[in-house]
Design a protein around this motif. Structure first.
Motif, PDB file in Angstrom:
ATOM      1  N   ALA A 195     -19.226 -59.406  11.159  1.00  0.00           N
ATOM      2  CA  ALA A 195     -18.022 -60.123  10.701  1.00  0.00           C
ATOM      3  C   ALA A 195     -17.501 -61.026  11.808  1.00  0.00           C
ATOM      4  N   VAL A 196     -16.935 -62.153  11.403  1.00  0.00           N
ATOM      5  CA  VAL A 196     -16.265 -63.057  12.343  1.00  0.00           C
ATOM      6  C   VAL A 196     -14.869 -63.326  11.792  1.00  0.00           C
ATOM      7  N   THR A 197     -13.975 -63.761  12.666  1.00  0.00           N
ATOM      8  CA  THR A 197     -12.650 -64.125  12.186  1.00  0.00           C
ATOM      9  C   THR A 197     -12.424 -65.618  12.418  1.00  0.00           C
ATOM     10  N   GLY A 198     -11.698 -66.219  11.484  1.00  0.00           N
ATOM     11  CA  GLY A 198     -11.437 -67.655  11.582  1.00  0.00           C
ATOM     12  C   GLY A 198     -10.048 -67.983  11.079  1.00  0.00           C
ATOM     13  N   SER A 199      -9.441 -69.038  11.642  1.00  0.00           N
ATOM     14  CA  SER A 199      -8.101 -69.435  11.200  1.00  0.00           C
ATOM     15  C   SER A 199      -8.165 -70.148   9.853  1.00  0.00           C
ATOM     16  N   VAL A 200      -9.217 -70.966   9.686  1.00  0.00           N
ATOM     17  CA  VAL A 200      -9.387 -71.719   8.441  1.00  0.00           C
ATOM     18  C   VAL A 200     -10.783 -71.426   7.899  1.00  0.00           C
ATOM     19  N   VAL A 201     -10.892 -71.258   6.573  1.00  0.00           N
ATOM     20  CA  VAL A 201     -12.206 -71.082   5.934  1.00  0.00           C
ATOM     21  C   VAL A 201     -12.374 -72.173   4.887  1.00  0.00           C
ATOM     22  N   ILE A 202     -13.473 -72.900   5.005  1.00  0.00           N
ATOM     23  CA  ILE A 202     -13.744 -73.970   4.040  1.00  0.00           C
ATOM     24  C   ILE A 202     -14.934 -73.551   3.179  1.00  0.00           C
ATOM     25  N   ASN A 203     -14.662 -73.450   1.888  1.00  0.00           N
ATOM     26  CA  ASN A 203     -15.706 -73.023   0.950  1.00  0.00           C
ATOM     27  C   ASN A 203     -16.387 -74.253   0.360  1.00  0.00           C
TER      28      ASN A 203
END
Ligand SMILES: Cc1cc2nc3c(=O)[nH]c(=O)nc-3n(C[C@H](O)[C@H](O)[C@H](O)COP(=O)(O)OP(=O)(O)OC[C@H]3O[C@@H](n4cnc5c(N)ncnc54)[C@H](O)[C@@H]3O)c2cc1C
Length: 373
Positions: A195-203
């Protein structure tokens, strides 16, 4: 707690790649996860490679806006990076007076959408440009062209990498969980899950973007995000009939597609298609039995082709929001703050003109990201 990554992009088709190249110009830490072994293995490599002008979509729709601006941006980008492309022009032809009315509607729509250079042509004017084409009238679109989509994607990928974007291939996103200040995204690769963490996720997961939205907890039926697969197959034309047309030739559009048209590849070869068939499963075979339908669709305006000139070529699948028999649906491109998911940017239903629109979509998404981080 700070996140591992500023921006996580899901999917390395032409749209994900264009977004990665654009966003990374602003010095953000960007990571792209792609389930296939490299970029551009799905819809972005199974299309007509046409740089559309934008006369098919209602004014003020995202499709119209991003197609018209994407057309200009794409030509500029191709020239800047010497990407193989040609501004061939296109003719939309009418077989009778009823179809002439349809073509005139496209002309007016094109003007409303801000396309320059459009011109209605008479039968004689068409004959002078395209002696082998039969039509009572037509619409000439000089700004339509073709581009080498692989070369384009390779260049977006190269620009993104130069700006420091990291790519993980063979890495499928299998979960998206909201955490404080961002998202935890679960990845499955060939030998582990992590798993990674991100502030923004673009699908930008193309045919699977509805399922990816669902991973984040969105009810896709309720949100109107459910995608319908609509297959488009192509037949190639025997090289002996190569020089039949000088530009792309289209009939009037159908309900779910642009009509079985004649495209010219950059190497001068001719291809007919795509047709439209809603399908339940993803598969890319071309049914030899469709040859007669293709022939009949095209010989109306290109009578000198013969049925034996056609050979099954390839197929692509459109990720359509428009269900069978239903009307126009626009691209969905939005930050999901109102669904309690700020910083999740969904791109759903990016069918045609997604290739043309990619650089304009990328600028738009970069604008959304800029407001978030
Ligand atoms: C038959 C046909 C003809 C077309 N002709 C034209 C044309 O002439 N001109 C034009 O402008 N447009 C055309 N289009 C539309 C254009 O091809 C698409 O709009 C465009 O390629 C979409 O790009 P994309 O990056 O959104 O999707 P894709 O290319 O499908 O990329 C999405 C990526 O996401 C990845 N992915 C999916 N799920 C996950 C996951 N869970 N984890 C990690 N990765 C994931 C996929 O593997 C894929 O690589 C055509 C489309 C079709 C089908």
């Amino acid at each position: 707690m700070s996140n591992d990554i500023d921006v996580i992009i899901i999917g390395a088709g032409v749209v994900g790649l264009a977004i990665a190249a654009e966003i990374s110009r602003a010095n953000k830490n960007v990571f792209v996860f792609e389930k296939n072994r490299t970029f551009g293995q799905e819809t972005s490599c199974r299309n007509s490679e046409v740089i559309h002008a934008g006369m098919y979509y209602p004014e003020n729709s995202l499709k119209a806006e991003f197609c018209v601006s994407g057309n200009n941006l794409l030509y500029e980008f191709c020239e800047k990076y010497s990407i193989n492309h040609k501004r061939l022009g296109k003719l939309i032809v009418a077989a009778d007076d009823n179809e002439t009315k349809e073509v005139e509607k496209l002309y007016r729509q094109g003007l409303k959408n801000g396309i320059s250079g459009l011109q209605m042509l008479t039968h004689d004017e068409i004959k002078r440009l395209e002696p082998n084409v039969e039509a009572v009238a037509g619409l000439l679109s000089p700004s339509t062209g073709v581009v080498d989509s692989h070369d384009l994607m390779k260049t977006f990928h190269g620009c993104a990498k130069e700006n420091g974007v990291a790519f993980a291939f063979g890495a499928e996103v299998i979960s998206i969980d909201k955490i404080a200040g961002g998202y935890e995204v679960g990845i499955q690769d060939s030998d582990r899950t992590y798993a990674v963490t991100g502030s923004v996720v673009i699908n930008s997961a193309g045919l699977f973007s509805d399922r990816v939205a669902q991973l984040a907890g969105i009810d896709i039926e309720q949100a109107g995000y459910k995608l319908h697969f609509c297959k488009g197959a192509y037949f190639s034309l025997n090289p002996k009939v190569r020089k039949l047309v000088n530009r792309l030739v289209y009939p009037v559009p159908e309900q779910a597609g642009l009509g079985t048209h004649v495209t010219l590849s950059l190497d001068g070869s001719m291809r007919l298609g795509p047709n439209t068939k809603y399908v339940d499963d993803l598969e890319y075979t071309v049914d030899e039995r469709d040859r007669v339908d293709f022939y009949q669709a095209v010989c109306r305006y290109l009578p000198s082709i013969e049925i034996d000139d056609l050979a099954p070529d390839f197929a692509g699948v459109r990720p359509k929001l428009q269900a069978k028999g239903k009307g126009f649906c626009d691209f969905i491109i939005r930050d999901e703050t109102d669904k309690g998911l700020p910083g999740l940017i969904n791109l759903i239903g990016i069918e045609s003109p997604g290739l043309t629109a990619a650089p304009a979509i990328a600028q738009y998404v970069a604008g959304i990201v800029e407001k978030i981080i």
